[in-house]
Design an enzyme around this catalytic site. Structure first.
Site, PDB file in Angstrom:
ATOM      1  N   TYR A 157       0.855  -1.184   0.000  1.00 55.92           N
ATOM      2  CA  TYR A 157       0.000   0.000   0.000  1.00 55.92           C
ATOM      3  C   TYR A 157       0.893   1.236   0.000  1.00 55.92           C
ATOM      4  O   TYR A 157       1.781   1.361   0.866  1.00 55.92           O
ATOM      5  CB  TYR A 157      -0.889  -0.028   1.239  1.00 55.92           C
ATOM      6  CG  TYR A 157      -1.815   1.154   1.401  1.00 55.92           C
ATOM      7  CD1 TYR A 157      -2.859   1.365   0.505  1.00 55.92           C
ATOM      8  CD2 TYR A 157      -1.651   2.045   2.457  1.00 55.92           C
ATOM      9  CE1 TYR A 157      -3.715   2.448   0.666  1.00 55.92           C
ATOM     10  CE2 TYR A 157      -2.507   3.119   2.630  1.00 55.92           C
ATOM     11  CZ  TYR A 157      -3.541   3.319   1.722  1.00 55.92           C
ATOM     12  OH  TYR A 157      -4.375   4.375   1.886  1.00 55.92           O
ATOM     13  N   THR A 160       2.126   7.148   1.820  1.00 60.85           N
ATOM     14  CA  THR A 160       3.090   8.055   2.437  1.00 60.85           C
ATOM     15  C   THR A 160       4.196   8.454   1.461  1.00 60.85           C
ATOM     16  O   THR A 160       4.692   7.634   0.688  1.00 60.85           O
ATOM     17  CB  THR A 160       3.713   7.396   3.678  1.00 60.85           C
ATOM     18  OG1 THR A 160       2.681   7.119   4.620  1.00 60.85           O
ATOM     19  CG2 THR A 160       4.757   8.292   4.324  1.00 60.85           C
ATOM     20  N   ARG A 276      -6.252   0.760  10.956  1.00 54.51           N
ATOM     21  CA  ARG A 276      -6.018   1.110  12.359  1.00 54.51           C
ATOM     22  C   ARG A 276      -6.490  -0.005  13.293  1.00 54.51           C
ATOM     23  O   ARG A 276      -5.857  -0.283  14.314  1.00 54.51           O
ATOM     24  CB  ARG A 276      -6.697   2.438  12.675  1.00 54.51           C
ATOM     25  CG  ARG A 276      -5.983   3.594  12.026  1.00 54.51           C
ATOM     26  CD  ARG A 276      -6.788   4.877  11.899  1.00 54.51           C
ATOM     27  NE  ARG A 276      -5.987   5.832  11.115  1.00 54.51           N
ATOM     28  CZ  ARG A 276      -6.472   6.940  10.565  1.00 54.51           C
ATOM     29  NH1 ARG A 276      -7.753   7.253  10.690  1.00 54.51           N
ATOM     30  NH2 ARG A 276      -5.672   7.746   9.883  1.00 54.51           N
ATOM     31  N   GLY A 374      17.320  -8.072  33.583  1.00 48.97           N
ATOM     32  CA  GLY A 374      18.370  -8.071  32.567  1.00 48.97           C
ATOM     33  C   GLY A 374      18.137  -9.071  31.462  1.00 48.97           C
ATOM     34  O   GLY A 374      18.560  -8.862  30.316  1.00 48.97           O
ATOM     35  N   GLU A 397      -0.250   4.014   9.982  1.00 49.60           N
ATOM     36  CA  GLU A 397      -1.721   4.047   9.849  1.00 49.60           C
ATOM     37  C   GLU A 397      -2.293   5.323  10.480  1.00 49.60           C
ATOM     38  O   GLU A 397      -3.428   5.337  10.966  1.00 49.60           O
ATOM     39  CB  GLU A 397      -2.365   2.797  10.497  1.00 49.60           C
ATOM     40  CG  GLU A 397      -1.797   1.474  10.022  1.00 49.60           C
ATOM     41  CD  GLU A 397      -2.145   1.132   8.592  1.00 49.60           C
ATOM     42  OE1 GLU A 397      -2.691   2.004   7.883  1.00 49.60           O
ATOM     43  OE2 GLU A 397      -1.861   0.012   8.150  1.00 49.60           O
ATOM     44  N   GLU A 401      -0.686  11.107  17.310  1.00 48.17           N
ATOM     45  CA  GLU A 401      -1.040  12.520  17.401  1.00 48.17           C
ATOM     46  C   GLU A 401      -2.197  12.851  16.456  1.00 48.17           C
ATOM     47  O   GLU A 401      -3.124  13.592  16.816  1.00 48.17           O
ATOM     48  CB  GLU A 401       0.188  13.383  17.078  1.00 48.17           C
ATOM     49  CG  GLU A 401       1.277  13.356  18.137  1.00 48.17           C
ATOM     50  CD  GLU A 401       2.071  12.048  18.160  1.00 48.17           C
ATOM     51  OE1 GLU A 401       2.691  11.747  19.204  1.00 48.17           O
ATOM     52  OE2 GLU A 401       2.068  11.328  17.131  1.00 48.17           O
ATOM     53  N   ARG A 409     -11.666  16.386  16.958  1.00 46.05           N
ATOM     54  CA  ARG A 409     -12.546  17.018  15.968  1.00 46.05           C
ATOM     55  C   ARG A 409     -13.960  16.472  16.084  1.00 46.05           C
ATOM     56  O   ARG A 409     -14.937  17.221  16.012  1.00 46.05           O
ATOM     57  CB  ARG A 409     -11.975  16.771  14.565  1.00 46.05           C
ATOM     58  CG  ARG A 409     -12.642  17.563  13.458  1.00 46.05           C
ATOM     59  CD  ARG A 409     -12.014  17.250  12.120  1.00 46.05           C
ATOM     60  NE  ARG A 409     -10.597  17.552  12.117  1.00 46.05           N
ATOM     61  CZ  ARG A 409      -9.653  16.722  11.711  1.00 46.05           C
ATOM     62  NH1 ARG A 409      -9.983  15.497  11.311  1.00 46.05           N
ATOM     63  NH2 ARG A 409      -8.393  17.068  11.718  1.00 46.05           N
TER      64      ARG A 409
END
Length: 414
Positions: A157, A160, A276, A374, A397, A401, A409
């Protein structure tokens, strides 16, 4: 609708049929706080058991080797495709399993307990098959999907770009129609499967600025003008190659336009809603496996003449991990249900689920590593691979932020 088990019984060779029929008896059973089958129907539990059995047999023994050697396990992926993993929510007439998004989430979570990086690639491949299945023409479906659902061909896909990550609506790759072809110019960044995949679902600009000028194309690996950058050296996700996808006067037949010009961005956003959920499900699987490993470790590791499990600090840490894992799972499954129902508010719920699950599951895995002390920092132990593989889930995806932007929104428009 046939279940994945029915498809496996019809198609799989004898060895994989045995995996399918014995899956329920092979799955591990846990006390209820970390039992990830709670709330599922019997059929969903069977799907989960099949995926977990496959993960335990085919993924888990090789996860660290694949990570260390940056090996893309093509043969194992194709084994999974024989069970239906190559087209989980693609229609059956082209070889898909026809499952719901909730059932798909359950399967991705179970597979990710064995190898999160490899499962994440499967989720991206599935998003590509779904996009062609839903938005493509019948000719495109019949030409591409049978070989994609079988994983004879792999898919990537491509949204970006170097200059357009979160601001995907301002992508710069162009597609100009010239006779019987579109000519694409531009580059895509951080493409999972880049250079190894056979089919690329690419978003490019056919119109003016902004989201409405973006269209979707199916681009084959051998098309003139398509090339790839160097293989990226990554923190995690090492069982899948990542490269730039470069188009220099790349010629794409007009029949490879998906849908109509200008519809690409809406397709991309619908794809990302499901993506997502898929990537959140992969985080769930990584966290589930890490909690399981931590529980086993604290029961046998002794300090001050007693197992770590006897200390209240350890007990409280495990309680917090189990609580946050369950909360993450409930959010992912609710959003997956809403996706299946085409709920009008699905975008914000997918964003919230992705935000919460990827953040919290990363913290759970980090806590699991801490409980190993450890030993958790050694590559002999799997928890460090889960940590590195799941870190990127908070970026791709849609960064977390951006997930906060989508959610706020929606809240403010009420």
């Amino acid at each position: 609708m046939s279940t994945l088990l029915n498809i496996a019984a019809r198609r799989a060779p004898a060895g994989l049929r045995r995996v399918a029929t014995s899956a329920t008896s092979q799955i591990r059973h846990f006390s209820s706080p970390i039992d990830y089958s709670i709330g599922l129907t019997d059929e969903q539990k069977e799907l989960q058991s099949l995926a977990r059995a496959f993960a335990d047999k085919e993924f888990a023994p090789k996860m660290q080797e694949w990570d260390e050697n940056q090996h893309f396990p093509i043969d194992v992926l194709r084994k999974g495709a024989e069970l239906g993993f190559g087209g989980l929510y693609t229609r059956e007439d082209v070889g898909g399993a026809g499952l719901s998004r909730l059932e798909t989430s359950i399967i991705f979570e179970a597979l990710s307990t064995g190898c999160t990086s490899t499962t994440a690639y499967i989720s991206i491949h599935n998003m590509c098959t779904w996009m062609i299945d839903v938005f493509g023409s019948e000719e495109q479906r019949q030409k591409y999907l049978p070989r994609m659902t079988s994983m004879e061909h792999f898919a990537s896909y491509c949204l970006t770009e170097p200059g357009a990550g979160s601001d995907a609506g301002n992508l710069a790759t162009t597609a100009v129609k010239k006779g019987s072809h579109y000519v694409l110019n531009g580059s895509k960044a951080f493409i999972s499967g880049g250079g190894s995949s056979d089919v690329y679902v690419i978003m490019a600009r056919t119109g003016g600025p902004g989201p409405k000028g973006i269209s979707c194309f199916i681009v084959e690996k051998g098309f003139k003008g398509l090339s790839f950058g160097k293989k990226e050296n990554k923190l995690g996700w090492n069982s899948q190659p990542t490269r730039a996808v470069i188009m220099e006067d790349c010629e794409v037949p007009v029949e490879n336009l998906v849908g109509a010009e200008g519809q690409g961005f809406s397709m991309a956003m619908r794809g990302l809603n499901g993506g997502r959920i898929n990537i959140g499900s992969c985080s769930l699987g990584a966290a589930q496996a890490s909690v399981e490993a931590a529980v086993e470790h604290v029961k046998v590791r002794k300090q001050f003449n007693q197992p770590l499990a006897n200390f209240q600090n350890t007990q409280f840490k495990l309680a917090d991990m189990a609580t946050n894992l369950l909360a993450s799972r409930l959010m992912i499954r609710q959003a997956a249900n809403m996706l299946d129902q085409s709920h009008p508010d699905v975008a914000s719920y997918c964003a919230m689920a992705k935000l919460f699950s990827t953040d919290e599951c990363f913290k759970i895995i980090d806590d699991a590593l801490q409980l190993h002390g450890g030993y958790g920092y050694l590559k002999d132990y799997k928890v460090n691979v889960f940590l590195r593989d799941s870190r990127v889930h908070r970026i791709l995806e849609g960064t977390n932020e951006v997930m906060r932007m989508v959610t706020s929104r929606a809240v403010l428009t009420e």
